[in-house]
Design a protein around this motif. Sequence first.
Motif, PDB file in Angstrom:
ATOM      1  N   VAL A 111      34.429  41.814  34.515  1.00  0.00           N
ATOM      2  CA  VAL A 111      34.490  41.305  35.881  1.00  0.00           C
ATOM      3  C   VAL A 111      33.157  41.537  36.580  1.00  0.00           C
ATOM      4  CG1 VAL A 111      35.368  43.482  36.830  1.00  0.00           C
ATOM      5  CG2 VAL A 111      35.817  41.352  38.047  1.00  0.00           C
ATOM      6  N   ASN A 112      32.787  40.585  37.408  1.00  0.00           N
ATOM      7  CA  ASN A 112      31.629  40.756  38.271  1.00  0.00           C
ATOM      8  C   ASN A 112      32.124  41.421  39.554  1.00  0.00           C
ATOM      9  OD1 ASN A 112      29.382  40.633  39.878  1.00  0.00           O
ATOM     10  ND2 ASN A 112      29.271  38.399  39.944  1.00  0.00           N
ATOM     11  N   LYS A 113      31.880  42.709  39.665  1.00  0.00           N
ATOM     12  CA  LYS A 113      32.445  43.449  40.788  1.00  0.00           C
ATOM     13  C   LYS A 113      31.880  42.999  42.131  1.00  0.00           C
ATOM     14  CE  LYS A 113      34.008  47.511  38.265  1.00  0.00           C
ATOM     15  NZ  LYS A 113      33.916  48.968  38.061  1.00  0.00           N
ATOM     16  N   TYR A 123      38.590  48.239  43.308  1.00  0.00           N
ATOM     17  CA  TYR A 123      38.028  46.888  43.269  1.00  0.00           C
ATOM     18  C   TYR A 123      39.179  45.913  43.050  1.00  0.00           C
ATOM     19  CZ  TYR A 123      33.375  48.954  42.676  1.00  0.00           C
ATOM     20  OH  TYR A 123      32.208  49.659  42.855  1.00  0.00           O
ATOM     21  N   LEU A 124      39.328  44.973  43.965  1.00  0.00           N
ATOM     22  CA  LEU A 124      40.419  44.002  43.891  1.00  0.00           C
ATOM     23  C   LEU A 124      39.871  42.639  43.480  1.00  0.00           C
ATOM     24  CD1 LEU A 124      43.373  43.202  44.377  1.00  0.00           C
ATOM     25  CD2 LEU A 124      42.787  42.812  46.789  1.00  0.00           C
ATOM     26  N   ASP A 125      40.324  42.157  42.335  1.00  0.00           N
ATOM     27  CA  ASP A 125      39.953  40.836  41.828  1.00  0.00           C
ATOM     28  C   ASP A 125      41.118  39.901  42.123  1.00  0.00           C
ATOM     29  OD1 ASP A 125      39.213  38.596  40.433  1.00  0.00           O
ATOM     30  OD2 ASP A 125      39.032  39.565  38.474  1.00  0.00           O
ATOM     31  N   GLN A 129      44.174  38.467  39.834  1.00  0.00           N
ATOM     32  CA  GLN A 129      45.271  39.322  40.307  1.00  0.00           C
ATOM     33  C   GLN A 129      45.303  40.672  39.592  1.00  0.00           C
ATOM     34  OE1 GLN A 129      48.720  36.317  40.267  1.00  0.00           O
ATOM     35  NE2 GLN A 129      48.954  37.365  42.226  1.00  0.00           N
ATOM     36  N   ARG A 130      44.195  41.385  39.684  1.00  0.00           N
ATOM     37  CA  ARG A 130      44.105  42.693  39.047  1.00  0.00           C
ATOM     38  C   ARG A 130      43.306  43.633  39.927  1.00  0.00           C
ATOM     39  NH1 ARG A 130      39.845  41.274  34.107  1.00  0.00           N
ATOM     40  NH2 ARG A 130      38.320  40.226  35.440  1.00  0.00           N
ATOM     41  N   VAL A 131      43.548  44.921  39.731  1.00  0.00           N
ATOM     42  CA  VAL A 131      42.845  45.939  40.498  1.00  0.00           C
ATOM     43  C   VAL A 131      42.223  46.925  39.529  1.00  0.00           C
ATOM     44  CG1 VAL A 131      44.973  47.295  40.780  1.00  0.00           C
ATOM     45  CG2 VAL A 131      43.028  47.693  42.310  1.00  0.00           C
TER      46      VAL A 131
END
Length: 214
Positions: A111-113, A123-125, A129-131
Amino acid sequence: MKRDLLVIERNTRDSITGRLIAGGYSVCLAETAGAGLEALEQHKITHAVILNAISMRTNGARTCASLKRTEPQIPVLVYSDQEKPAKADELLRPGTTIRKLINTIELYSPVNKKSCLQYGELYLDEEKQRVFTPNGVSHLPTKGIQILKYLMKKKGSVVSKEELFTKIWRTSYVEDMNTLYTNISFLRGAIEQDPAVPRYLLTARGKGYFLNGK
C-alpha cells in the motif's frame, strides 16, 4: 503479471502453487523450509509468503518464526488444518476456494501509505477497506470504515456515543445503540492486539469514544 509470492510447499494433490499461477501471480516455489528461507534472502519477494504447512506435515510455527526473523515486514500466510502459528499473519483452511485465497492474499498487497488516512500508528485504506496497525492488517466492513474514519478526523477528541451513532447510521433515534456497541467491539478486535485492554480505540467513561494517536 501480479505481485511476487514465495510459496513453500511440497508437490501434493492440494497444491497452492498451480492455483496461484493460474490466478496470474508470479510464484517462487520452495519445497523445503530451508529453501524457502534461502529464497526469501536472495529474491525480491514483494507481496507475501504462503506456507503450505499441510504439505510439509508440520504446524508451521518454527518456519513462520524463522521467516519473520529473516524478513519481519513480509506477511506470512499459513495453509493449515491446525491452529494459527503465533508469528503467522493469516490462517488459510483446507477447502479454501481460489477466490477466497486471492482475496486474502490481496488483503496484504503493498500500500502507498500516502494515499491512506492516518492518525498516529493507524493507516486506513478506504479503497481496499483495510486498516494497518503495528499488529498487522485487517479487513473492515463498511460501518467499521466509517466509524474509524470519523474518529480519525476528530484527531483524538472525544466523540459522544450519540454523535457517532447519528452520524454513521444517519438517524436521530438513539434509544437503542447496541448496533454501535457491536461495531465498536468488532473494530477493536481488528485493530487492537488485546481488545480487552485497548491501546488505540479508547472509551471516555460516560462520554464516548476517542482514538489514541500516541
